[in-house]
Design a protein around this motif. Structure first.
Motif, PDB file in Angstrom:
ATOM      1  N   PRO A 196       0.814  -1.222   0.000  1.00 26.75           N
ATOM      2  CA  PRO A 196       0.000   0.000   0.000  1.00 26.75           C
ATOM      3  C   PRO A 196       0.847   1.272   0.000  1.00 26.75           C
ATOM      4  CG  PRO A 196      -0.812  -1.563   1.632  1.00 26.75           C
ATOM      5  CD  PRO A 196       0.525  -2.066   1.171  1.00 26.75           C
ATOM      6  N   ALA A 197       1.953   1.245   0.724  1.00 23.96           N
ATOM      7  CA  ALA A 197       2.833   2.412   0.752  1.00 23.96           C
ATOM      8  C   ALA A 197       3.433   2.662  -0.630  1.00 23.96           C
ATOM      9  CB  ALA A 197       3.937   2.217   1.789  1.00 23.96           C
ATOM     10  N   ILE A 198       3.895   1.606  -1.274  1.00 20.75           N
ATOM     11  CA  ILE A 198       4.477   1.749  -2.615  1.00 20.75           C
ATOM     12  C   ILE A 198       3.445   2.291  -3.589  1.00 20.75           C
ATOM     13  CG2 ILE A 198       5.354   0.421  -4.587  1.00 20.75           C
ATOM     14  CD1 ILE A 198       6.790  -1.365  -2.471  1.00 20.75           C
ATOM     15  N   ALA A 199       2.228   1.773  -3.538  1.00 24.71           N
ATOM     16  CA  ALA A 199       1.177   2.223  -4.460  1.00 24.71           C
ATOM     17  C   ALA A 199       0.900   3.709  -4.282  1.00 24.71           C
ATOM     18  CB  ALA A 199      -0.088   1.407  -4.240  1.00 24.71           C
ATOM     19  N   ARG A 200       0.836   4.166  -3.049  1.00 25.08           N
ATOM     20  CA  ARG A 200       0.547   5.583  -2.805  1.00 25.08           C
ATOM     21  C   ARG A 200       1.722   6.482  -3.171  1.00 25.08           C
ATOM     22  NH1 ARG A 200      -2.373   6.453   2.890  1.00 25.08           N
ATOM     23  NH2 ARG A 200      -1.767   8.595   2.325  1.00 25.08           N
ATOM     24  N   VAL A 201       2.930   6.035  -2.902  1.00 24.68           N
ATOM     25  CA  VAL A 201       4.100   6.836  -3.282  1.00 24.68           C
ATOM     26  C   VAL A 201       4.232   6.873  -4.804  1.00 24.68           C
ATOM     27  CG1 VAL A 201       6.612   7.030  -3.096  1.00 24.68           C
ATOM     28  CG2 VAL A 201       5.261   6.381  -1.092  1.00 24.68           C
ATOM     29  N   ARG A 202       3.969   5.734  -5.442  1.00 19.50           N
ATOM     30  CA  ARG A 202       4.027   5.685  -6.905  1.00 19.50           C
ATOM     31  C   ARG A 202       3.067   6.688  -7.541  1.00 19.50           C
ATOM     32  NH1 ARG A 202       7.817   4.087  -9.395  1.00 19.50           N
ATOM     33  NH2 ARG A 202       7.743   6.344  -9.374  1.00 19.50           N
ATOM     34  N   ALA A 203       1.889   6.840  -6.944  1.00 19.97           N
ATOM     35  CA  ALA A 203       0.902   7.771  -7.482  1.00 19.97           C
ATOM     36  C   ALA A 203       1.317   9.224  -7.285  1.00 19.97           C
ATOM     37  CB  ALA A 203      -0.448   7.528  -6.813  1.00 19.97           C
ATOM     38  N   ALA A 204       2.254   9.465  -6.363  1.00 24.46           N
ATOM     39  CA  ALA A 204       2.616  10.832  -6.010  1.00 24.46           C
ATOM     40  C   ALA A 204       3.911  11.322  -6.647  1.00 24.46           C
ATOM     41  CB  ALA A 204       2.725  10.958  -4.490  1.00 24.46           C
ATOM     42  N   THR A 205       4.744  10.416  -7.197  1.00 26.38           N
ATOM     43  CA  THR A 205       6.066  10.835  -7.675  1.00 26.38           C
ATOM     44  C   THR A 205       6.577   9.932  -8.790  1.00 26.38           C
ATOM     45  OG1 THR A 205       8.369  11.218  -7.003  1.00 26.38           O
ATOM     46  CG2 THR A 205       7.196   9.428  -5.889  1.00 26.38           C
ATOM     47  N   ASP A 206       7.507  10.493  -9.580  1.00 26.85           N
ATOM     48  CA  ASP A 206       8.186   9.688 -10.598  1.00 26.85           C
ATOM     49  C   ASP A 206       9.537   9.199 -10.095  1.00 26.85           C
ATOM     50  OD1 ASP A 206       9.768  11.963 -10.617  1.00 26.85           O
ATOM     51  OD2 ASP A 206       9.782  12.177 -12.803  1.00 26.85           O
ATOM     52  N   ALA A 207       9.842   9.436  -8.813  1.00 27.60           N
ATOM     53  CA  ALA A 207      11.113   8.970  -8.259  1.00 27.60           C
ATOM     54  C   ALA A 207      11.184   7.449  -8.303  1.00 27.60           C
ATOM     55  CB  ALA A 207      11.276   9.454  -6.819  1.00 27.60           C
ATOM     56  N   VAL A 208      12.404   6.927  -8.330  1.00 34.93           N
ATOM     57  CA  VAL A 208      12.597   5.480  -8.273  1.00 34.93           C
ATOM     58  C   VAL A 208      12.083   4.966  -6.931  1.00 34.93           C
ATOM     59  CG1 VAL A 208      14.305   3.621  -8.296  1.00 34.93           C
ATOM     60  CG2 VAL A 208      14.627   5.639  -9.756  1.00 34.93           C
ATOM     61  N   ILE A 209      11.426   3.818  -6.951  1.00 38.30           N
ATOM     62  CA  ILE A 209      10.985   3.165  -5.727  1.00 38.30           C
ATOM     63  C   ILE A 209      11.590   1.772  -5.689  1.00 38.30           C
ATOM     64  CG2 ILE A 209       9.031   2.307  -4.378  1.00 38.30           C
ATOM     65  CD1 ILE A 209       7.278   4.389  -5.770  1.00 38.30           C
ATOM     66  N   SER A 210      12.227   1.449  -4.565  1.00 38.44           N
ATOM     67  CA  SER A 210      12.711   0.084  -4.359  1.00 38.44           C
ATOM     68  C   SER A 210      12.016  -0.506  -3.146  1.00 38.44           C
ATOM     69  CB  SER A 210      14.231   0.048  -4.171  1.00 38.44           C
ATOM     70  OG  SER A 210      14.646   0.902  -3.126  1.00 38.44           O
ATOM     71  N   VAL A 211      11.934  -1.828  -3.135  1.00 41.22           N
ATOM     72  CA  VAL A 211      11.388  -2.532  -1.979  1.00 41.22           C
ATOM     73  C   VAL A 211      12.527  -3.268  -1.292  1.00 41.22           C
ATOM     74  CG1 VAL A 211      10.736  -4.567  -3.363  1.00 41.22           C
ATOM     75  CG2 VAL A 211       9.653  -4.159  -1.127  1.00 41.22           C
ATOM     76  N   ASP A 212      12.660  -3.049   0.008  1.00 39.27           N
ATOM     77  CA  ASP A 212      13.699  -3.700   0.797  1.00 39.27           C
ATOM     78  C   ASP A 212      13.112  -5.018   1.312  1.00 39.27           C
ATOM     79  OD1 ASP A 212      15.521  -4.551   2.671  1.00 39.27           O
ATOM     80  OD2 ASP A 212      15.595  -2.666   3.786  1.00 39.27           O
ATOM     81  N   THR A 213      13.403  -6.112   0.618  1.00 38.00           N
ATOM     82  CA  THR A 213      12.869  -7.417   1.005  1.00 38.00           C
ATOM     83  C   THR A 213      13.781  -8.524   0.525  1.00 38.00           C
ATOM     84  OG1 THR A 213      10.907  -8.854   1.002  1.00 38.00           O
ATOM     85  CG2 THR A 213      11.463  -7.747  -1.074  1.00 38.00           C
ATOM     86  N   HIS A 214      13.708  -9.665   1.219  1.00 39.71           N
ATOM     87  CA  HIS A 214      14.467 -10.834   0.783  1.00 39.71           C
ATOM     88  C   HIS A 214      13.547 -11.961   0.338  1.00 39.71           C
ATOM     89  CE1 HIS A 214      13.363 -11.776   4.905  1.00 39.71           C
ATOM     90  NE2 HIS A 214      13.705 -13.034   4.721  1.00 39.71           N
ATOM     91  N   ARG A 215      12.235 -11.679   0.268  1.00 42.04           N
ATOM     92  CA  ARG A 215      11.265 -12.711  -0.072  1.00 42.04           C
ATOM     93  C   ARG A 215      10.706 -12.488  -1.477  1.00 42.04           C
ATOM     94  NH1 ARG A 215       8.237 -12.119   5.777  1.00 42.04           N
ATOM     95  NH2 ARG A 215       9.093 -14.005   6.759  1.00 42.04           N
ATOM     96  N   PRO A 216      10.759 -13.492  -2.334  1.00 44.36           N
ATOM     97  CA  PRO A 216      10.291 -13.314  -3.711  1.00 44.36           C
ATOM     98  C   PRO A 216       8.817 -12.963  -3.806  1.00 44.36           C
ATOM     99  CG  PRO A 216      10.873 -15.616  -3.284  1.00 44.36           C
ATOM    100  CD  PRO A 216      11.376 -14.829  -2.126  1.00 44.36           C
ATOM    101  N   GLU A 217       7.987 -13.506  -2.918  1.00 49.10           N
ATOM    102  CA  GLU A 217       6.555 -13.195  -2.974  1.00 49.10           C
ATOM    103  C   GLU A 217       6.305 -11.714  -2.677  1.00 49.10           C
ATOM    104  OE1 GLU A 217       7.022 -17.336  -0.981  1.00 49.10           O
ATOM    105  OE2 GLU A 217       8.014 -15.361  -0.908  1.00 49.10           O
TER     106      GLU A 217
END
Length: 298
Positions: A92-113
């Protein structure tokens, strides 16, 4: 050090998400946003969704090129969470940030799912502090065609490593990164999608992290753009005897040293201060001109 481009970087000009970077002449600033109750620096300040989104948009306004959103801390001193809960934290955080900016977004995770769900929500890059060791992670990155940050750690997120030791920390970290990059390439990840991170303080003590910084050229020589995540870390606090909230100057100092030794992405908490210091470095190296030169000075 001259302003001439460093031709040793593999695919220095890269389109990452919606932005383009020239890592021969540019340093990218990555802002940290943790949706965790136990993040080591802000202690859960951005755990709530609205606070996380506000922090991300504020960071971009302060000059961040990139926002890194995580839902599971690296520290072993935490309760484990399931895949679905981690997805609920980051997507949900990524979706909302994506809607607000063209900045690069990365996800900090070690799980493929989690990585797949994050990319579907709008993430451009997978930031894996486990070095693609979770089965299926490299294949997910390859299939989705997104960038991947390959990070060194001995145990990975949430796993305790007592008294980590190395014969030669720099050569061992470099060897690990080369091996994991080869693994990613074999899984189908394109070379121009790969970034490396030596993992300062991740299963390393203060002496290890100082040595990695001192000899960072041996990491950047691997060829892929190098990210360093140094911000407010314990090796800085122990080196200058400063508590968690008083490490800004130490952080800026080690970031400057790292850029001069080849780092091209800085993962930070204090965006505005980092942007100012990096713009100054770029100007001194001849990569950019002054923003507002006074041509009337005698």
């Amino acid at each position: 050090m001259s302003g001439e481009p460093n031709s040793g970087i593999i695919s220095p000009v890269r389109r990452i998400g919606r932005r383009e970077f020239d890592f021969d002449r540019q340093v990218a600033i990555m802002a940290i946003v943790n949706r965790t109750p136990n993040s080591f620096h802000d202690q859960g300040l951005t755990y709530e969704l609205d606070q996380a989104v506000a922090a991300a948009t504020r960071a971009v306004a302060d000059g961040a090129d990139w926002v890194d959103i995580g839902g599971f801390a690296f520290s072993a001193a935490q309760a484990g969470i399931g895949v679905s809960e981690e997805i609920d934290r980051v997507a949900p955080a990524i979706a909302r940030v994506r809607a607000a900016t063209d900045a690069v977004i990365s996800v900090d995770t070690h799980r493929p799912e989690v990585a797949r769900a994050a990319v579907e929500a709008g993430a451009d890059v997978i930031n894996d502090t486990n070095g693609l060791r979770e089965p299926g992670m490299a294949e997910v990155a390859a299939a989705l065609g997104v960038g991947v940050i390959v990070t060194h750690s001995l145990g990975g997120p949430g796993r305790r490593v007592f008294r980590p030791s190395y014969g030669d920390v720099v050569s061992e970290v470099a060897g690990f990164l080369r091996e994991r990059v080869a693994y990613a390439l074999a899984a189908g990840v394109a070379p121009d999608k790969i970034i490396i991170d030596p993992g300062h303080d991740l299963n390393k003590n203060t002496f290890h992290s100082l040595e990695l910084t001192r000899r960072l050229e041996e990491i950047t020589a691997i060829g892929y753009p190098t990210l360093v995540a140094l911000s407010n870390k314990d090796f800085i606090g122990e080196t200058i005897d400063r508590p968690q909230g008083e490490r800004k100057e130490g952080t800026i100092a080690v970031n400057v040293v790292s850029v001069l030794k080849g780092a091209r992405i800085l993962r930070v908490h204090d965006v505005a201060a980092t942007v100012a210091s990096v713009r100054m470095i770029e100007a001194v190296l001849g990569w950019r001109g002054p923003v507002s030169p006074n041509h009337n000075l005698a």
